[in-house]
Design an enzyme around this catalytic site. Structure first.
Site: not given
Length: 464
Positions: A115-116, A134, A209, A253
């Site tokens: 995730n960013v 990322h 996730g 989640v």
């Protein structure tokens, strides 16, 4: 909220499989699987967590490949969802904060994220225990000295491009770059090496996730298998790695992790966000020496030209015994210029109206004005100050607390730059999101966890 990031990426036709069907395990199956996961975590010696977009959907950040994911909607020619909240005000989910508690207890050894959104760092996961494969939409880095700068605003570019700011190290001063990868950018070698190292060491790699489609990142959890480790996947969709996993849980989640924490008898800590800004008071004598020309500026700690995203307006008022005109500063830069008699002393009050997404509408700070006197500079321990503020916010169950953490002074022209900290969000989590569904059975969990204190998808390249 991640729409801006998605729109900045280069166009690409093939983004992998999208519109994937979601599955949810039945209540009794979910109960059994959550108990299995809790036991695995309880017995683990080197727990690694690998996260994807599904960990942040409950924060209001859409995923990419689900039925209402960004790539799915784009492929179907449907309009993208409107962001309900600015990206920079997103708060960590229950799962993010549960991971923080597991790390503090010495159970969670490392987090690998695709995730960013920067929420792992904001939640409190130490940087040295996190690989952001990322990049981070709120992080800039210096290509020469390697310094990292976490911002309170979204960096304007993606693709490892130069930004408008420079490294603050006087010996360096190089132009900074964003850290978010575009489609054809290679994965950062340092992050990948750390991630691979911990996956090889991991006896449990918990995937949360993620559709596990993007290579080579999606192959990292498989590294644990060589040493006898186990893979657990918690996701609403099926993944290409399901057959390699010891346990696959189809469920939300947050609900799964809430159940695990309940079984481990561990509390999910609240999230307290502390933001920083600076006030700059500059004073100089008029030519006849009778008056003081002064300027007050409210600015970002990241530089005078950087945005200050969590403050909408500033209302300036003065002591009751003064007849000075009040002012409302509606646009950035927040700047007020005035002239007063040299011998006058007074109090200036700044009422900061906070932006949408903050937990309280406003807060107020007080600035004493006395041209004849000089204030000394100081620098407090930020971590200790933040901890006191967090404790007060938890006790008050509210935000808006503020404190000075640093002051720098210059004699000519007389300038005081003060860094202020303010609590802008307090979020408590209902650790019983599971609704008590995950009470241990007689043959199930025994006691609570033993705390161990801190001691075919798209392919990306590697980069050094």
């Amino acid at each position: 909220m991640s729409l801006g990031y998605a729109e900045k990426l280069s166009f690409i036709e093939d983004v992998g499989q999208v519109g994937m069907t979601e599955f949810v395990d039945s209540a009794h199956v979910l109960q059994d699987k959550v108990e299995q996961l809790a036991k695995l975590i309880q017995k683990s010696r080197h727990l690694v967590v690998f996260t994807g977009a599904g960990i942040s959907t409950s924060c209001g950040i859409p995923d990419f490949r689900g039925p209402k994911g960004i790539w799915t909607l784009q492929r179907e020619g449907k309009p993208l969802p409107e962001a309900s909240l600015a990206f920079h005000r997103a708060m960590p989910s229950m799962t993010h904060m549960a991971l923080v508690e597991l790390e503090k207890a010495g159970i969670l050894k490392f987090v690998i994220s695709q995730n960013v959104d920067g929420l792992h760092l904001r939640s409190g996961i130490p940087r040295e225990k996190l690989a952001e494969l990322h990049g981070n939409s709120f992080m800039e880095t210096c290509p020469l000295c390697g310094a990292e700068y976490l911002r309170d605003f979204e960096v304007e570019t993606v693709g490892l491009k130069e930004t408008s700011r420079r490294c603050s190290d006087e010996k360096c001063g190089a132009k900074l770059r964003d850290t978010v990868l575009d489609w054809e950018d290679a994965l950062p070698l340092k992050e990948m090496n750390l991630a691979e190292k911990h996956c090889r060491m991991g006896d449990v790699v918990l995937c949360l996730g993620t559709s596990l489609q993007i290579t080579p990142a999606c192959n990292l959890p498989l590294k644990s298998l060589h040493g006898g480790g186990k893979i657990v996947i918690v996701n609403l969709q099926k993944t290409p790695k399901d057959k390699k996993a010891s346990l696959v849980i189809h469920g939300f989640v947050d609900k799964v992790i809430a159940g695990v924490m309940e079984l481990l008898n561990m509390q999910i800590p609240p999230y307290i966000r502390v933001d920083l800004f600076q006030t700059i008071l500059t004073q100089s004598l008029s030519s006849d020496k009778k008056f003081v020309n002064w300027t007050i500026r409210i600015a970002s700690v990241h530089g005078l030209s950087a945005p200050l995203p969590f403050i909408k307006t500033v209302e300036v008022s003065f002591s009751d015994n003064q007849n000075y005109k009040e002012a409302i500063l509606n646009t950035q830069p927040f700047l007020l210029k005035r002239r007063t008699v040299r011998t006058e002393t007074f109090e200036m009050f700044l009422k900061l109206k906070l932006s949408d997404g903050c937990g309280c509408p406003s807060t107020q700070i007080e600035i004493p004005f006395n041209f004849q006197a000089s204030n000394e500079g100081f620098k407090l321990d930020r971590n200790a100050t933040f901890e006191k503020m967090r404790d007060a916010a938890i006790q008050d169950s509210s935000c808006g607390q503020n404190a000075m953490v640093e002051r720098r002074t210059v004699l000519v022209p007389k300038t005081e730059t003060t860094v202020h900290a303010i609590v802008t969000n307090v979020k408590a989590y209902d650790s019983h999101l599971s609704n008590g569904d995950f009470k241990p059975r007689k043959e199930g969990m025994k006691g609570s966890v033993t705390t161990r204190k801190r001691s075919k998808g798209r392919k990306r390249k590697m980069r050094s």
